[in-house]
Design a protein around this motif. Structure first.
Motif, PDB file in Angstrom:
ATOM      1  N   ASP A 118       0.864  -1.181   0.000  1.00  0.00           N
ATOM      2  CA  ASP A 118       0.000   0.000   0.000  1.00  0.00           C
ATOM      3  C   ASP A 118       0.903   1.234   0.000  1.00  0.00           C
ATOM      4  N   ASP A 119       0.513   2.254  -0.807  1.00  0.00           N
ATOM      5  CA  ASP A 119       1.368   3.448  -0.859  1.00  0.00           C
ATOM      6  C   ASP A 119       1.195   4.322   0.382  1.00  0.00           C
ATOM      7  N   GLU A 120       0.123   4.106   1.141  1.00  0.00           N
ATOM      8  CA  GLU A 120      -0.088   4.935   2.339  1.00  0.00           C
ATOM      9  C   GLU A 120       0.486   4.258   3.586  1.00  0.00           C
ATOM     10  N   THR A 121       1.485   4.926   4.155  1.00  0.00           N
ATOM     11  CA  THR A 121       2.179   4.336   5.300  1.00  0.00           C
ATOM     12  C   THR A 121       1.225   4.101   6.474  1.00  0.00           C
ATOM     13  N   ASN A 122       0.268   5.022   6.674  1.00  0.00           N
ATOM     14  CA  ASN A 122      -0.629   4.831   7.836  1.00  0.00           C
ATOM     15  C   ASN A 122      -1.514   3.596   7.678  1.00  0.00           C
ATOM     16  N   ILE A 123      -1.828   3.259   6.420  1.00  0.00           N
ATOM     17  CA  ILE A 123      -2.623   2.037   6.196  1.00  0.00           C
ATOM     18  C   ILE A 123      -1.774   0.819   6.563  1.00  0.00           C
ATOM     19  N   LEU A 124      -0.514   0.823   6.123  1.00  0.00           N
ATOM     20  CA  LEU A 124       0.371  -0.308   6.451  1.00  0.00           C
ATOM     21  C   LEU A 124       0.558  -0.426   7.965  1.00  0.00           C
ATOM     22  N   ASP A 125       0.728   0.729   8.615  1.00  0.00           N
ATOM     23  CA  ASP A 125       0.887   0.697  10.080  1.00  0.00           C
ATOM     24  C   ASP A 125      -0.371   0.135  10.740  1.00  0.00           C
ATOM     25  N   GLY A 126      -1.525   0.547  10.216  1.00  0.00           N
ATOM     26  CA  GLY A 126      -2.802   0.058  10.749  1.00  0.00           C
ATOM     27  C   GLY A 126      -2.893  -1.457  10.605  1.00  0.00           C
ATOM     28  N   LEU A 127      -2.517  -1.966   9.446  1.00  0.00           N
ATOM     29  CA  LEU A 127      -2.569  -3.417   9.219  1.00  0.00           C
ATOM     30  C   LEU A 127      -1.630  -4.140  10.184  1.00  0.00           C
ATOM     31  N   ARG A 128      -0.442  -3.566  10.329  1.00  0.00           N
ATOM     32  CA  ARG A 128       0.569  -4.178  11.204  1.00  0.00           C
ATOM     33  C   ARG A 128       0.030  -4.307  12.631  1.00  0.00           C
ATOM     34  N   ARG A 129      -0.625  -3.224  13.102  1.00  0.00           N
ATOM     35  CA  ARG A 129      -1.176  -3.244  14.462  1.00  0.00           C
ATOM     36  C   ARG A 129      -2.338  -4.229  14.574  1.00  0.00           C
ATOM     37  N   MET A 130      -3.201  -4.147  13.546  1.00  0.00           N
ATOM     38  CA  MET A 130      -4.425  -4.943  13.574  1.00  0.00           C
ATOM     39  C   MET A 130      -4.138  -6.446  13.545  1.00  0.00           C
ATOM     40  N   LEU A 131      -3.048  -6.804  12.862  1.00  0.00           N
ATOM     41  CA  LEU A 131      -2.791  -8.237  12.651  1.00  0.00           C
ATOM     42  C   LEU A 131      -1.680  -8.776  13.546  1.00  0.00           C
ATOM     43  N   ILE A 132      -1.355  -8.002  14.576  1.00  0.00           N
ATOM     44  CA  ILE A 132      -0.220  -8.382  15.428  1.00  0.00           C
ATOM     45  C   ILE A 132      -0.381  -9.782  16.027  1.00  0.00           C
ATOM     46  N   THR A 133      -1.644 -10.159  16.289  1.00  0.00           N
ATOM     47  CA  THR A 133      -1.877 -11.472  16.914  1.00  0.00           C
ATOM     48  C   THR A 133      -1.534 -12.618  15.968  1.00  0.00           C
ATOM     49  N   MET A 134      -1.347 -12.320  14.702  1.00  0.00           N
ATOM     50  CA  MET A 134      -1.058 -13.385  13.731  1.00  0.00           C
ATOM     51  C   MET A 134       0.440 -13.645  13.590  1.00  0.00           C
ATOM     52  N   LYS A 135       1.219 -12.899  14.357  1.00  0.00           N
ATOM     53  CA  LYS A 135       2.682 -12.975  14.193  1.00  0.00           C
ATOM     54  C   LYS A 135       3.256 -14.378  14.303  1.00  0.00           C
ATOM     55  N   SER A 136       2.606 -15.194  15.164  1.00  0.00           N
ATOM     56  CA  SER A 136       3.159 -16.540  15.349  1.00  0.00           C
ATOM     57  C   SER A 136       2.846 -17.437  14.149  1.00  0.00           C
ATOM     58  N   GLU A 137       1.796 -17.086  13.378  1.00  0.00           N
ATOM     59  CA  GLU A 137       1.420 -17.944  12.247  1.00  0.00           C
ATOM     60  C   GLU A 137       1.878 -17.406  10.905  1.00  0.00           C
ATOM     61  N   TRP A 138       1.952 -16.077  10.808  1.00  0.00           N
ATOM     62  CA  TRP A 138       2.304 -15.472   9.523  1.00  0.00           C
ATOM     63  C   TRP A 138       3.629 -14.728   9.612  1.00  0.00           C
ATOM     64  N   ASP A 139       4.382 -14.842   8.532  1.00  0.00           N
ATOM     65  CA  ASP A 139       5.556 -14.000   8.396  1.00  0.00           C
ATOM     66  C   ASP A 139       5.095 -12.812   7.547  1.00  0.00           C
ATOM     67  N   MET A 140       4.856 -11.655   8.193  1.00  0.00           N
ATOM     68  CA  MET A 140       4.256 -10.519   7.482  1.00  0.00           C
ATOM     69  C   MET A 140       5.306  -9.510   7.051  1.00  0.00           C
ATOM     70  N   ASN A 141       5.185  -9.048   5.807  1.00  0.00           N
ATOM     71  CA  ASN A 141       6.072  -8.017   5.307  1.00  0.00           C
ATOM     72  C   ASN A 141       5.241  -6.913   4.679  1.00  0.00           C
ATOM     73  N   PHE A 142       5.759  -5.675   4.751  1.00  0.00           N
ATOM     74  CA  PHE A 142       4.978  -4.522   4.290  1.00  0.00           C
ATOM     75  C   PHE A 142       5.844  -3.676   3.365  1.00  0.00           C
ATOM     76  N   VAL A 143       5.344  -3.386   2.153  1.00  0.00           N
ATOM     77  CA  VAL A 143       6.084  -2.494   1.244  1.00  0.00           C
ATOM     78  C   VAL A 143       5.127  -1.431   0.702  1.00  0.00           C
ATOM     79  N   ASN A 144       5.720  -0.281   0.254  1.00  0.00           N
ATOM     80  CA  ASN A 144       4.835   0.835  -0.106  1.00  0.00           C
ATOM     81  C   ASN A 144       4.724   1.132  -1.602  1.00  0.00           C
ATOM     82  N   SER A 145       5.156   0.194  -2.449  1.00  0.00           N
ATOM     83  CA  SER A 145       4.959   0.412  -3.889  1.00  0.00           C
ATOM     84  C   SER A 145       4.994  -0.912  -4.638  1.00  0.00           C
TER      85      SER A 145
END
Ligand SMILES: [Fe+2]
Ligand SMILES: [Fe+2]
Length: 403
Positions: free
Chosen positions: A9-36
């Motif tokens: 997502d090009d909007e950093t606040n959206i990526l930050d929101g996703l990161r916070r929202m999905l924090i409980t999935m950290k043990s199951e998912w390897d999450m990465n975030f890019v902006n373009s």
């Protein structure tokens, strides 16, 4: 192994929101975030990714372009769109590109469910045998234009039965095929249906989408009858399975949307047979002979001879066309439901049962597989006690239609 998910997502606040929202999935998912889009492609070229979740409106490379590249360069990656608003043109362009659509703002639970169920589809999409077979197919049928227009109309806020009916009517060939299909005695309507609008009114918008696809596919393959295979019988089988699946879903008190998905999955569950037949006619006749001679299920002969089954090929195609995962799963596993990682009653349950009931109670099938219920699966989802009642329901539909 952890699932690897890439969010774009090009909007950093959206990526930050996703990161916070999905924090409980950290043990199951390897999450990465890019902006373009460019950063996403760079990431994909360096690291393994199972699922990509991308925004559509982004500067430089938009979601359509990104997913087009992902589809061709990294076809094994599941593609999910998480888009701000329903931009009609973009959604139209992306229908064939994405496996799933999510709309912002999207609750965490919805994102989790979507990613988890998309992951179970990976098994099919990653099957090398399925991929290599699909690559040998010259003309995988494409989605009909009218279907895309109907999907677009259904995503609009002022969608109506009349508008969808008019869209189908404006495509004379499609309209004739749809009416022929719904007026077949197997559909169970007592009165003649004379217009697409009436068909939409009776079936509902979602079911009409499934009917459009089915009539399109059967029409595309109408010359494929062989000495061993009757298209007509396959069509009646598919319609009956759809009706029984819907009845099972209603009996199991599934919600309206799921009931519709059961019908759609039922009507499409064997489409892989059409694709195999059209592309490997000689071999498919050998497969049918083999299953008869050795008295084994058709799908087992398919696996033995071609390395893949009609359920996998059908599911692969529906996945490419962006059908919901629950429908793709029902098609993929209709002979082997216990392979599903999902718990509870679903379109897979309804289609598995309906397919077996139809085979048991309609004696038309010299060219269809015989197979039984998967008792282990039925026990796992807690249906053992209701199975006889459900079978009677299926038998009644078969009896009423065939008599
Ligand atoms: Fe089948
Ligand atoms: Fe079937």
């Amino acid at each position: 192994m952890k699932k690897s998910v890439l969010f774009v997502d090009d909007e950093t606040n959206i990526l930050d929101g996703l990161r916070r929202m999905l924090i409980t999935m950290k043990s199951e998912w390897d999450m990465n975030f890019v902006n373009s889009g460019a950063a996403a492609l760079d990431f994909l070229s360096k690291k393994h990714v199972d699922i990509i979740v991308t925004d559509m409106r982004m500067p430089e490379m938009d979601g359509v372009e990104l997913l087009t590249q992902v589809q061709s360069k990294f076809p094994g990656v599941i593609r999910i769109i998480l888009s701000g608003h329903s931009d009609k043109t973009m959604i139209m362009k992306s229908v064939k590109l994405a496996h799933q659509f999510l709309t912002k703002p999207c609750p965490a639970e919805k994102i989790k469910d979507t990613i988890n169920s998309a992951y179970s589809m990976l098994k099919i999409l990653k099957n090398e045998d399925v991929k290599s077979m699909v690559s040998r197919i010259d003309s995988l049928p494409s989605l009909p234009d009218t279907y895309l227009k109907v999907v677009e109309e259904m995503n609009s806020e002022d969608c109506s039965v009349a508008k969808v009916g008019a869209l189908i009517s404006s495509d004379v060939g499609m309209s004739a095929n749809v009416l022929k299909l719904v007026n077949s005695s197997f559909f169970g309507f007592t009165n003649h249906i004379s217009s697409p609008m009436q068909a939409v009114g009776l079936l509902g918008l979602d079911v009409v989408k499934g009917v459009l696809l089915t009539s399109h596919l059967f029409h595309s393959f109408k010359d494929e009858n062989t000495r061993n295979f009757s298209l007509e019988k396959m069509m009646s089988h598919s319609i009956l399975v759809a009706r029984i699946a819907k009845a099972v879903a209603l009996q199991c008190k599934m919600n309206r949307k799921v009931v519709d998905d059961c019908f759609i999955a039922g009507i499409l569950h064997d489409i892989g047979k059409l694709i195999m037949l059209a592309n490997f006619k000689v071999t498919y006749n050998v497969i049918i002979d083999n299953s008869k001679q050795e008295n084994k299920s058709l799908w087992v002969s398919e696996k033995d001879i071609l390395g893949v089954t009609h359920s996998e090929i059908g599911a692969y195609l529906l996945g490419l066309w962006g059908m919901p995962n629950s429908i793709v799963e029902a098609v993929a596993l209709h002979h082997t439901p216990n392979l599903s990682i999902n718990e509870g009653i679903s379109p897979l349950t309804a289609v598995h049962l309906a397919n077996v009931f139809e085979h048991r109670h309609v004696v038309l099938h010299e060219n269809y597989e015989e197979h039984g219920l998967d008792a282990e699966y039925i026990a796992r989802i807690g249906l053992t006690d209701s199975i006889n009642e459900l079978e009677t329901l299926g038998k009644n539909i078969c009896d009423e239609t065939i008599s």
